[in-house]
Design an enzyme around this catalytic site. Structure first.
Site, PDB file in Angstrom:
ATOM      1  N   LYS A  72       1.284   3.446  -8.241  1.00 35.72           N
ATOM      2  CA  LYS A  72       1.428   3.667  -6.793  1.00 35.72           C
ATOM      3  C   LYS A  72       2.331   4.858  -6.442  1.00 35.72           C
ATOM      4  CE  LYS A  72       0.606  -1.014  -5.120  1.00 35.72           C
ATOM      5  NZ  LYS A  72       1.123  -2.071  -4.259  1.00 35.72           N
ATOM      6  N   ASN A  93      -1.424   2.904  -1.850  1.00 31.38           N
ATOM      7  CA  ASN A  93      -2.329   1.973  -2.536  1.00 31.38           C
ATOM      8  C   ASN A  93      -3.801   2.250  -2.225  1.00 31.38           C
ATOM      9  OD1 ASN A  93      -2.477   0.718  -0.037  1.00 31.38           O
ATOM     10  ND2 ASN A  93      -2.224  -1.351  -0.865  1.00 31.38           N
ATOM     11  N   ALA A 134      12.899  -7.481  -1.210  1.00 30.05           N
ATOM     12  CA  ALA A 134      13.220  -6.078  -0.935  1.00 30.05           C
ATOM     13  C   ALA A 134      12.460  -5.169  -1.895  1.00 30.05           C
ATOM     14  CB  ALA A 134      14.723  -5.846  -1.041  1.00 30.05           C
TER      15      ALA A 134
END
Ligand code: ATR
Length: 262
Positions: A72, A93, A134
């Site tokens: 990614k 993505n 996170a």
């Protein structure tokens, strides 16, 4: 479906590849909506990434490709253009390949999550949100919630420094949005979201404290398997509205198909 010379091709690249489910999702969607397009899984290791992307650039009937672990961030660096959130997260993505052979990158996890909520009749605008996690998924959801107009956002994570880093980035991007760090209790928030991997495995601890949940709260998961995590079970028993992981996936597939122009 018959594949012909007119069929648009798209791909998903990953390493490993055997577990990916996006091709089934996209191919089913194309079949249901009568689109002459097909997605194929392509196993690409990091050392070959640039050659494969260059190959994709030369494929004139390639509409785009989906990117998953571990590519990614690396693919984001190869794009000619990034959507605002992809630029902020330095990750993509999905890529659309335009006719001039340029790569346009976007990241859709967050948008898919918000579209999934809306599909279930839950509007994030004006609601307070508590988000645990996170990592990549949590960051994408945090930005999408900010974009959707939540009234305030509380971030919680096992590793506090990562939550603080995300808080700082969000505060810079959305100065009017109150963003704070929280503990394990989501009390006082309308929307409670688990964006960690806790719940994927049986016996995982709960990602947040469920004792104080009330029926006014909405509790959302992004995990699809199992469909009903221990968190959602606990939330249901407290009378909360629950949001399963599947609508996020379905909406993300739709957005991916749209982005690639299928
Ligand atoms: P993804 O791209 O799916 O978001 P990730 O970036 O690896 O994956 O993030 C995983 C998230 O799940 C993180 O918020 C992680 O917390 P840390 O930042 O503290 O690592 C959280 N997570 C994973 N395993 C956990 C565990 N056992 N307890 C608490 N949080 C966990």
């Amino acid at each position: 479906m018959e594949i012909t010379g007119k069929t648009k091709i798209c791909a998903i690249i990953a390493d490993p590849i055997h577990h990916v489910k996006t091709p089934q999702g996209i191919n089913r969607l194309c079949e249901e909506t009568g689109k002459d397009a097909v997605m194929v899984p392509v196993h690409v290791s990091s050392k070959d990434l640039i050659s494969v992307v260059n190959g994709f650039l030369a494929m004139q009937n390639l509409a785009g490709f989906v990117i998953t672990v571990p590519h990614k961030t690396a693919v984001a660096k190869l794009c000619d253009e990034l959507s605002d959130d992809a630029a902020r997260m330095e990750a993509v993505n999905v890529i659309r390949r335009s006719a001039d052979g340029k790569l346009h990158g976007a990241i859709l996890d967050g948008k898919g999550f918000v579209a999934g909520l809306r599909e279930e009749g839950i509007e994030p605008e004006g609601r307070s949100a508590y988000l645990v996690g996170a990592g990549g998924a949590a960051s994408a959801i945090a930005y999408a919630l900010a974009e959707a107009g939540v009234s305030r956002l509380t971030l919680a994570n096992r590793t506090q420094e990562k939550a603080e880093a995300l808080r700082k980035r969000l505060a810079e991007a959305y100065p009017a949005l109150p963003v704070s760090l929280g503990g394990r209790d989501p009390k006082g928030h309308d929307l409670v979201i688990n964006a960690t991997s806790l719940g994927l495995k049986e016996g995982d601890p709960l990602p947040l404290d469920v004792e104080g949940l009330t029926q006014e709260q909405i509790v959302a998961e992004i995990i699809m398997e199992p469909a009903e995590t221990a968190l959602l079970k606990a939330a249901k028993s407290k009378g909360c509205t629950v949001q399963y992981g599947l609508p996020m996936l379905k909406n993300q597939l739709k957005l991916m198909a749209e982005t690639m122009g299928l």
